[in-house]
Design an enzyme around this catalytic site. Structure first.
Site: not given
Ligand SMILES: *Cc1c(COP(=O)(O)O)cnc(C)c1O
Length: 392
Positions: A53, A279
């Site tokens: 993702k 800034y």
């Molecule tokens: C993003 C996600 C993971 C991975 O989690 P990490 O902490 O990055 O290993 C696992 N399961 C779900 C449902 C997620 O949304």
């Protein structure tokens, strides 16, 4: 083609110009080693479903996907239908699971791309079955079980009720592929809340009806932290994300660094005592100094918070403090103590330069955030460079 979309992209991909301003280096071999660690710890029964993702946590879905194929993942996880489409655009034909809830208006696209959805209520399942019917496809789904995360999922304590309703709908038109939960505190020092979530999850599983056709529903629960710290909870699939990409998840195992953030020095100037920078003119030279301007700013995803928090960069293997406020396009560092800095030198904001290293988690902590947010915040103006060579 979807593979060229912002969901997979390596942005500017011309290797001859990628390292001219500021860029992200991705060590795919380190990524593979991290995946192997998760695999070995999780044991031979569990298969990987790496999370791709947010463009593989900002590092580029297409190349990360290709790098993980030798680890023989069962499938890949995404958080949006467009990301699932991008996964298909990369050529992945195996299981692709959308882990975040999606709006009903997206079911048709999800079915067309042969994605599996994660569902949290019976009404959504009806909609998903209907979308599959329209697409002429037997759609797959996983039921999420809320054991305390609270953002999605069926109630863990009422599994007997909703389980019967889901089982009644699953069948010829839809395949109940898996059941999962998600831990909220598996990276915390104390694992008691994780163990309690697991007990709730097991309670729910015991109260679900057995699959009518005698098939096996996949059971999964572990993110990176849980996979490494409670491998007994791995069951059929493990869902690592951040550890693959070099983020720390506890004291037990440390990942190989995967991402480096670098920028060119574009100006070097001697300034007199009293000169101000940035800034708000928040920094003033107490004595004559040498300042180097770096071609990176918050418009690239570099956190403004890093400056006041004592942020540093590495140049020629030495530390140089960030001075003044970080601008959109440039950042200034004091190189008074580093001889010989010239335009064209490479500054390292995350990563190793000779014997010194600035770790991803160190930068995140300074900015008051987590490695996830640093990586996914790396902007589209930064080319991603894979298996990058030396610092010249
Ligand atoms: C993003 C996600 C993971 C991975 O989690 P990490 O902490 O990055 O290993 C696992 N399961 C779900 C449902 C997620 O949304």
């Amino acid at each position: 083609m979807a593979a060229q979309s912002a969901y997979t992209t390596c942005f500017v991909t011309d290797p001859s110009t990628a390292r001219s301003r500021a860029w992200v280096e991705v060590d795919l071999e380190a990524l593979r080693r991290n995946a192997r660690t998760v695999r070995v710890v999780a044991g031979s029964e569990a298969q990987l479903i790496p999370m791709l993702k947010a463009n593989a946590y900002g590092l580029g879905m297409e190349r990360v996907l290709a790098a993980l194929l030798p680890e023989q993942p069962w499938g890949f996880g995404v958080a949006a239908v467009a990301e699932g489409e991008a996964l298909r655009g990369c050529g992945w034909r195996g299981p692709a699971v959308v882990f975040a809830p999606i709006a009903p208006g997206e079911y048709a696209r999800a079915a067309a791309a042969n994605l599996a959805l994660c569902l949290s209520d019976v009404e959504a399942l009806r909609g998903w079955v209907q979308a599959g019917r329209s697409a002429g496809r037997r759609v797959a789904f996983h039921t999420e079980i809320d054991t305390g995360m609270g953002r999605a999922g069926f109630s863990w304590s009422e599994a007997a009720v909703w389980g019967a309703a889901v089982a009644a709908l699953a069948g010829l038109e839809s395949r109940w592929e898996g059941c999962f939960t998600h831990f909220h505190s598996a990276d915390e020092p104390v694992l008691a809340p994780t163990d309690e979530q697991w007990e709730r999850f097991e309670y729910a599983l015991r109260n679900l009806p057995a699959p009518r056709d005698g098939s096996q529903r996949l059971v999964h629960a572990t993110n990176s932290a849980a996979a490494l710290r409670r491998p007994e909870y791995a069951r059929n699939l493990v869902r690592p994300g951040i550890f693959l990409y070099g983020g720390e998840v506890g004291a037990e195992y440390h990942p190989w660094a995967v991402a480096a953030l670098r920028a060119r020095v574009v100006l070097v100037r001697g300034v007199p005592a009293g000169a101000t920078v940035g800034y708000g003119a928040t920094y003033q030279a107490a004595r004559p100094e040498r300042w180097a301007t770096l071609a990176i700013g918050y418009g690239d995803g570099l956190r403004r918070a890093l400056g006041p928090a004592g942020g540093e960069v590495l140049i020629r293997g030495q530390r140089a403090p960030i001075i003044g406020r970080i601008s959109m396009d440039v950042t200034v560092v004091n190189v008074a103590n580093i001889p010989g800095v010239v335009p064209g030198d490479v500054a390292t904001l995350i990563g190793r330069d000779r014997d010194v290293e600035i770790r991803l988690d160190e930068v995140a902590a300074r900015c008051g955030t987590i490695s996830y947010e640093i990586l996914t915040g790396l902007g589209p103006r930064l080319p991603r460079v894979y298996d990058a060579p030396d610092l010249t």
